[in-house]
Design a protein around this motif. Structure first.
Motif, PDB file in Angstrom:
ATOM      1  N   LEU A 115       7.521  73.447 -18.941  1.00  0.00           N
ATOM      2  CA  LEU A 115       6.224  73.448 -19.624  1.00  0.00           C
ATOM      3  C   LEU A 115       5.378  74.661 -19.239  1.00  0.00           C
ATOM      4  O   LEU A 115       4.515  75.091 -20.007  1.00  0.00           O
ATOM      5  CB  LEU A 115       5.450  72.149 -19.346  1.00  0.00           C
ATOM      6  N   TRP A 171      11.587  73.498 -28.863  1.00  0.00           N
ATOM      7  CA  TRP A 171      10.560  72.450 -28.734  1.00  0.00           C
ATOM      8  C   TRP A 171       9.134  72.927 -28.972  1.00  0.00           C
ATOM      9  O   TRP A 171       8.230  72.113 -29.087  1.00  0.00           O
ATOM     10  CB  TRP A 171      10.656  71.772 -27.366  1.00  0.00           C
ATOM     11  N   ARG A 172       8.893  74.229 -29.045  1.00  0.00           N
ATOM     12  CA  ARG A 172       7.499  74.688 -29.232  1.00  0.00           C
ATOM     13  C   ARG A 172       7.099  74.728 -30.692  1.00  0.00           C
ATOM     14  O   ARG A 172       7.900  75.015 -31.549  1.00  0.00           O
ATOM     15  CB  ARG A 172       7.319  76.069 -28.619  1.00  0.00           C
ATOM     16  N   PRO A 215       6.171  79.051 -21.145  1.00  0.00           N
ATOM     17  CA  PRO A 215       5.513  79.942 -22.101  1.00  0.00           C
ATOM     18  C   PRO A 215       4.521  80.902 -21.428  1.00  0.00           C
ATOM     19  O   PRO A 215       4.463  82.089 -21.747  1.00  0.00           O
ATOM     20  CB  PRO A 215       4.786  78.983 -23.053  1.00  0.00           C
ATOM     21  N   SER A 216       3.766  80.374 -20.467  1.00  0.00           N
ATOM     22  CA  SER A 216       2.802  81.222 -19.750  1.00  0.00           C
ATOM     23  C   SER A 216       3.528  82.249 -18.868  1.00  0.00           C
ATOM     24  O   SER A 216       3.130  83.420 -18.796  1.00  0.00           O
ATOM     25  CB  SER A 216       1.886  80.345 -18.898  1.00  0.00           C
ATOM     26  N   THR A 220      12.471  78.307 -25.108  1.00  0.00           N
ATOM     27  CA  THR A 220      11.432  77.365 -25.552  1.00  0.00           C
ATOM     28  C   THR A 220      11.389  77.155 -27.065  1.00  0.00           C
ATOM     29  O   THR A 220      10.626  76.321 -27.542  1.00  0.00           O
ATOM     30  CB  THR A 220      10.026  77.846 -25.111  1.00  0.00           C
ATOM     31  N   TYR A 227      12.856  66.456 -31.549  1.00  0.00           N
ATOM     32  CA  TYR A 227      11.902  66.743 -30.474  1.00  0.00           C
ATOM     33  C   TYR A 227      10.570  66.062 -30.805  1.00  0.00           C
ATOM     34  O   TYR A 227      10.281  65.824 -31.996  1.00  0.00           O
ATOM     35  CB  TYR A 227      11.724  68.254 -30.314  1.00  0.00           C
ATOM     36  N   GLU A 247      12.510  84.204 -24.172  1.00  0.00           N
ATOM     37  CA  GLU A 247      11.498  83.154 -24.335  1.00  0.00           C
ATOM     38  C   GLU A 247      11.866  82.244 -25.511  1.00  0.00           C
ATOM     39  O   GLU A 247      11.779  81.016 -25.411  1.00  0.00           O
ATOM     40  CB  GLU A 247      10.132  83.798 -24.577  1.00  0.00           C
ATOM     41  N   LYS A 248      12.281  82.865 -26.610  1.00  0.00           N
ATOM     42  CA  LYS A 248      12.674  82.092 -27.797  1.00  0.00           C
ATOM     43  C   LYS A 248      13.851  81.167 -27.463  1.00  0.00           C
ATOM     44  O   LYS A 248      13.882  80.007 -27.879  1.00  0.00           O
ATOM     45  CB  LYS A 248      13.069  83.035 -28.936  1.00  0.00           C
ATOM     46  N   PRO A 271       7.417  67.290 -24.208  1.00  0.00           N
ATOM     47  CA  PRO A 271       7.676  68.054 -25.434  1.00  0.00           C
ATOM     48  C   PRO A 271       8.928  68.920 -25.358  1.00  0.00           C
ATOM     49  O   PRO A 271       9.507  69.275 -26.375  1.00  0.00           O
ATOM     50  CB  PRO A 271       6.429  68.931 -25.579  1.00  0.00           C
ATOM     51  N   ASN A 272       9.357  69.244 -24.127  1.00  0.00           N
ATOM     52  CA  ASN A 272      10.524  70.118 -23.953  1.00  0.00           C
ATOM     53  C   ASN A 272      11.844  69.359 -24.000  1.00  0.00           C
ATOM     54  O   ASN A 272      12.901  69.977 -23.941  1.00  0.00           O
ATOM     55  CB  ASN A 272      10.421  70.867 -22.615  1.00  0.00           C
ATOM     56  N   LYS A 296       7.640  66.977 -31.236  1.00  0.00           N
ATOM     57  CA  LYS A 296       6.756  67.620 -32.225  1.00  0.00           C
ATOM     58  C   LYS A 296       7.132  67.189 -33.655  1.00  0.00           C
ATOM     59  O   LYS A 296       6.322  67.327 -34.567  1.00  0.00           O
ATOM     60  CB  LYS A 296       6.808  69.142 -32.092  1.00  0.00           C
TER      61      LYS A 296
END
Lengths: 218, 249
Positions: free
Chosen positions: B171, B248-249, B174-175, B245, A125, B241-242, A83-84, A127
């Motif tokens: 992956l 793709w999030r 985010p955590s 990620t 991507y 973080e933005k 997904p990344n 998603k």
């Protein structure tokens, strides 16, 4: 001797004494109900699951060969595009991992995406892809390195009928064009009818029947 | 336009109400124990002009940044090792699970005896504050990655290090960022407490000195600075973080 040979393959909980020989370029459809052991068979071929017995690829015993060195393409049931990474990066992943130079990576990606008619998706991507688009990208990613063997785990199960029909045809055409040896796991008899050179029916972890065409299987 | 101004007013009404109540209460009480909001703001600019804020804030800021960076980075590294190696996970996880719930300030007396009262004390406390939660968040982030992603990458011929940097770390990020963000406020609380109890410089020390002089306005200035710094840190991590990620999030 077959291109792929499974000799008395068993696992602790699933498969029992599997003997199977697959020729180079053959399209083998493995049929069976849920829990029959179809996916376990693919995982053994890919090197993800421990087993007893011997597994040969092109005459070489590969029981202890790492997944990375088996030269296989594997498309899981859930496709699992990263997904990344963009569609381009997903498809180019295997080539970049093998440190192929950028120019050749771009050329190969272009070739495969044109073949599967997904060139317009390269910047997206995962998603933002539909089920059918994900499936095509997954197939492109699996075959870009021209693997010796392509393993497909229920690749059409989550698609609508029209998209599944289209991709089924594309898969058949691809395997013929690229002369791929394909092992295709499914519970859908239509897949076997349209695609298979050989049908292997697995029931409760054992090979119940092997047929060379759908009519024989019936 | 009218709507947007109204929306802004409604959105900020709790803050406006709070500041108005504070201002009125300060004026009505008319005591140094409850300075009004405007008095606190005036004092803020006085302290800013005299260099008191810059001097104390630079001490606190440096301590927080050093402790947070070392603790966060080491937490990520240890979390990665635990996440990708079952033996390391089994040996370290019980220890980390045991030490994680201890409040950071619970370490203060022990660290005062071991390290002494010097510059290293608040940095070590901030390190502890950041390290355990970030290590745990990294471990959980890696554990939550479906095995099929790793298997897919292996089947595509990727080496373990390539999978780590291209798949596992992104992956899990985010955590990891959640862990970093949660601790970004905690580290400011920790430095404040360490400076109040043990170190004669920094925003915490400024507060405790003000308390001995019954300068409630200065205490409130320090609290506002603390709130702004915690907020700024949290927003910075969120922006990182933005950037990492967001696509793709």
């Amino acid at each position: 001797m077959g291109y792929i040979k499974l000799e008395n393959i068993s696992t602790d909980f699933c498969l029992k004494d599997i003997k199977l020989s697959i020729s180079n370029g053959e399209f083998v459809v493995v049929l069976g109900h849920s829990g029959a052991g179809k996916s376990t068979l693919l995982n053994i071929l890919a090197g993800f699951t421990k087993h007893s017995g011997n597994l040969y690829l092109n005459g070489e015993l590969i029981n202890n060969v790492a997944t990375q060195k088996r030269g296989i393409g594997y498309l899981h049931q859930g496709i699992h595009l990263f997904p990344n990474l963009s569609v381009y990066e997903n498809i180019a992943f295997a080539l970049k991992a093998k440190k192929v130079d950028k120019h050749n990576v771009a050329k190969e990606v272009q070739k495969i995406t044109q073949m599967l008619q997904i060139s317009h998706l390269l910047g997206r991507y995962p998603k933002n892809l539909s089920g059918g688009e994900k499936q095509r990208v997954g197939i492109a990613r699996s075959i870009i390195t021209k693997p010796k063997v392509l393993l497909l785990d229920e690749p059409l199960s989550s698609l609508d009928e029209t998209t599944a029909n289209d991709i089924r045809k594309e898969l058949k055409a691809l395997s013929d064009t690229l002369k791929l040896t394909v092992i295709y796991v499914t519970h859908n008899k239509l897949d076997a009818k349209v695609l298979a050179d050989k049908i292997v029916y697995i029931n409760k972890g054992e090979i119940y029947k092997i047929a060379n065409k759908y009519e024989d299987y019936q | 336009m009218k709507d947007s101004i109204l929306n802004i007013l409604i959105k900020n009404s709790p803050i406006i109400l709070f500041l108005t109540t504070w201002e009125v209460a300060g004026k009505v009480a008319n005591t140094p124990l409850l300075p009004s909001f405007s008095q606190v703001i005036v004092e803020f600019f006085n302290l800013l002009q005299s260099g008191v804020i810059v001097e104390n804030l630079s001490h606190s800021f440096l301590r927080v940044v050093i402790g947070y960076l070392i603790g966060g980075l080491l937490g990520i590294v240890v979390g990665i090792f635990m996440g990708i190696n079952r033996t390391i996970e089994l040996s370290l996880r019980p220890l980390i699970s045991m030490l994680l719930p201890i409040p950071t300030l619970g370490w203060l007396p022990l660290m005062m005896l071991w390290i002494g009262i010097n510059e290293a004390l608040p940095i070590v406390l901030i390190f502890i504050c950041a390290f355990f939660p970030v290590a745990y968040a990294t471990l959980l982030g890696i554990k939550e990655i479906p095995q099929d992603y790793i298997n897919s990458a292996k089947a595509l011929g990727a080496s373990n290090s390539y999978i780590l940097f291209r798949i596992i770390l992104p992956l899990a990020s985010p955590s990891i960022f959640t862990g970093l963000r949660l601790e970004s406020g905690m580290v400011w609380k920790t430095v404040l407490a360490a400076e109040m109890f043990a170190i004669p410089t920094g925003i915490g020390a400024m507060m405790i000195n003000a308390e001995s002089l019954i300068r409630v306005d200065v205490i409130m200035v320090a609290l506002i600075i603390l709130a702004l710094m915690s907020f700024g840190f949290e927003k910075t991590i969120y922006a990182l973080e933005k950037a990492a990620t967001g696509k793709w999030r």
